[in-house]
Design a protein around this motif. Structure first.
Motif, PDB file in Angstrom:
ATOM      1  N   ASN A  66       0.769   6.738  -3.879  1.00 34.20           N
ATOM      2  CA  ASN A  66      -0.585   6.394  -3.423  1.00 34.20           C
ATOM      3  C   ASN A  66      -1.243   5.323  -4.288  1.00 34.20           C
ATOM      4  O   ASN A  66      -2.455   5.350  -4.518  1.00 34.20           O
ATOM      5  CB  ASN A  66      -1.478   7.640  -3.395  1.00 34.20           C
ATOM      6  CG  ASN A  66      -0.954   8.695  -2.451  1.00 34.20           C
ATOM      7  OD1 ASN A  66      -0.434   8.378  -1.389  1.00 34.20           O
ATOM      8  ND2 ASN A  66      -1.044   9.951  -2.855  1.00 34.20           N
ATOM      9  N   SER A 102       1.084  -1.789  -1.488  1.00 32.12           N
ATOM     10  CA  SER A 102       0.859  -0.347  -1.331  1.00 32.12           C
ATOM     11  C   SER A 102       2.168   0.393  -1.580  1.00 32.12           C
ATOM     12  O   SER A 102       3.230  -0.052  -1.127  1.00 32.12           O
ATOM     13  CB  SER A 102       0.361  -0.020   0.083  1.00 32.12           C
ATOM     14  OG  SER A 102      -0.824  -0.720   0.390  1.00 32.12           O
ATOM     15  N   VAL A 160       4.134   3.216  -0.328  1.00 31.21           N
ATOM     16  CA  VAL A 160       4.122   4.036   0.884  1.00 31.21           C
ATOM     17  C   VAL A 160       5.101   5.201   0.799  1.00 31.21           C
ATOM     18  O   VAL A 160       5.070   6.108   1.619  1.00 31.21           O
ATOM     19  CB  VAL A 160       4.419   3.175   2.133  1.00 31.21           C
ATOM     20  CG1 VAL A 160       3.290   2.194   2.370  1.00 31.21           C
ATOM     21  CG2 VAL A 160       5.739   2.433   2.002  1.00 31.21           C
ATOM     22  N   SER A 161       5.983   5.165  -0.199  1.00 34.56           N
ATOM     23  CA  SER A 161       6.859   6.286  -0.502  1.00 34.56           C
ATOM     24  C   SER A 161       7.000   6.320  -2.009  1.00 34.56           C
ATOM     25  O   SER A 161       7.199   5.271  -2.635  1.00 34.56           O
ATOM     26  CB  SER A 161       8.227   6.100   0.163  1.00 34.56           C
ATOM     27  OG  SER A 161       9.093   7.171  -0.144  1.00 34.56           O
ATOM     28  N   GLN A 193       8.555  -4.913   3.929  1.00 32.50           N
ATOM     29  CA  GLN A 193       8.914  -3.580   3.446  1.00 32.50           C
ATOM     30  C   GLN A 193      10.002  -3.728   2.380  1.00 32.50           C
ATOM     31  O   GLN A 193      11.010  -4.389   2.617  1.00 32.50           O
ATOM     32  CB  GLN A 193       9.436  -2.709   4.588  1.00 32.50           C
ATOM     33  CG  GLN A 193       8.435  -2.467   5.708  1.00 32.50           C
ATOM     34  CD  GLN A 193       7.335  -1.495   5.319  1.00 32.50           C
ATOM     35  OE1 GLN A 193       7.486  -0.714   4.388  1.00 32.50           O
ATOM     36  NE2 GLN A 193       6.220  -1.538   6.036  1.00 32.50           N
TER      37      GLN A 193
END
Length: 300
Positions: free
Chosen positions: A218, A233, A235-236, A263
């Protein structure tokens, strides 16, 4: 003297030729025909739209990964805020309540043994229990050199900004939470990054078989190098079991102005980039020369 008949005939013939050439001898003047005026068609040149600028996805990842590592230094400042004594592995730290100044002297914490921290920061609104397992602090004006522990070489500098954070230690697990309006980093001799609106609601350092492993979740931030800006960000959760070598996790990276996010899937062998502005899938090992060169360019 009378002219000869040959001469007179020649004169008459000359006059007749002249009259014919001038249009003489006719009863009136013949008007010439005016040719039609032809207007060429108007040709409008085609409108050429320049192609949209496409960013380099590998360079975007290199910037995101370099600044992700820089942000992880925030945990060292949270860990040491208000502390005095040794740093765990080596180095020392001291805190002056009179000046609200925290000083780190080649501090190498047990929780972060891969780097040395050297410099000062201002500690405000400090709340800490005696065993330092709960620390709440506001950190300002950091001036910290971050060095590689093995070689002592300078990796980067944290030269300004603010951090509002909380540290909770529970046995073999440390949990870090923080927000920051702005942090200023320098890397190499010419690269500067401004990181804005950073915050991590869950970063955990866990000791496994006596060695620290870090998991960051986060985390969101915006980074600018003065030319381009990116939003990054987690994201995992990004899990690191060694020196800057994540074995899992995923980042989403969007260059401001781009139409598609990149990604980045992290693994112990390397990173796979997909989507992005180039719309390609690219895979690199952590030791690949191409990836190393991109990260080096992002921190030169």
């Amino acid at each position: 003297m009378r002219a000869s008949p040959l001469t007179l005939n020649a004169v008459a013939l000359s006059l007749a030729v002249a009259l014919t050439a001038c249009g003489g001898g006719s009863g009136g003047q013949t008007s010439g025909t005016t040719p039609p005026v032809t207007t060429p068609p108007v040709t409008t040149p085609p409108v050429t739209t320049p192609p949209a600028t496409t960013g380099n996805d590998l360079a975007s990842f290199a910037t995101a990964w370099a600044t992700f590592q820089m942000l992880e230094s925030v945990q060292a400042l949270q860990l040491t805020a208000g502390g005095t004594g040794n740093c765990g592995v080596s180095g020392s730290l001291s805190y002056s309540a009179a000046t609200a100044t925290q000083t780190l002297a080649r501090c190498r914490p047990t929780e972060l043994p891969y780097q040395l921290f050297n410099g000062t920061s201002t500690v405000a609104q400090l709340t800490a229990n005696p065993d330092h397992t709960m620390v709440v602090a506001q950190l300002k004006a950091p001036a910290i050199d971050v060095l590689e522990a093995a070689s002592g070489d300078l990796e980067f500098q944290l030269v300004g900004g603010d951090i509002n954070g909380t540290l909770q230690a529970n046995g073999d697990v440390d949990s870090y939470f923080y927000t920051s309006n702005q942090l200023l980093f320098r890397a190499g001799s010419s690269t500067s990054y401004t990181i804005s609106n950073a915050g991590s609601t869950s970063t955990v350092i866990t000791f496994v078989a006596g060695k620290p492993e870090r998991s960051t979740n986060n985390l969101v931030y915006t980074v600018s190098n003065g030319k381009d800006s990116w939003q990054v960000s987690v994201v995992s959760p990004v899990h690191e079991a060694g020196d800057n070598r994540p074995d899992r996790g995923q980042l989403m990276i969007t260059r401001l102005g781009a139409t598609q996010a990149l990604q980045a899937s992290l693994g112990s062998a390397g990173v796979t980039l997909s989507g992005g502005e180039q719309g390609q899938t690219q895979t690199y090992g952590w030791t690949d020369a191409t990836l190393r060169a991109a990260i080096s360019a992002a921190t030169k």
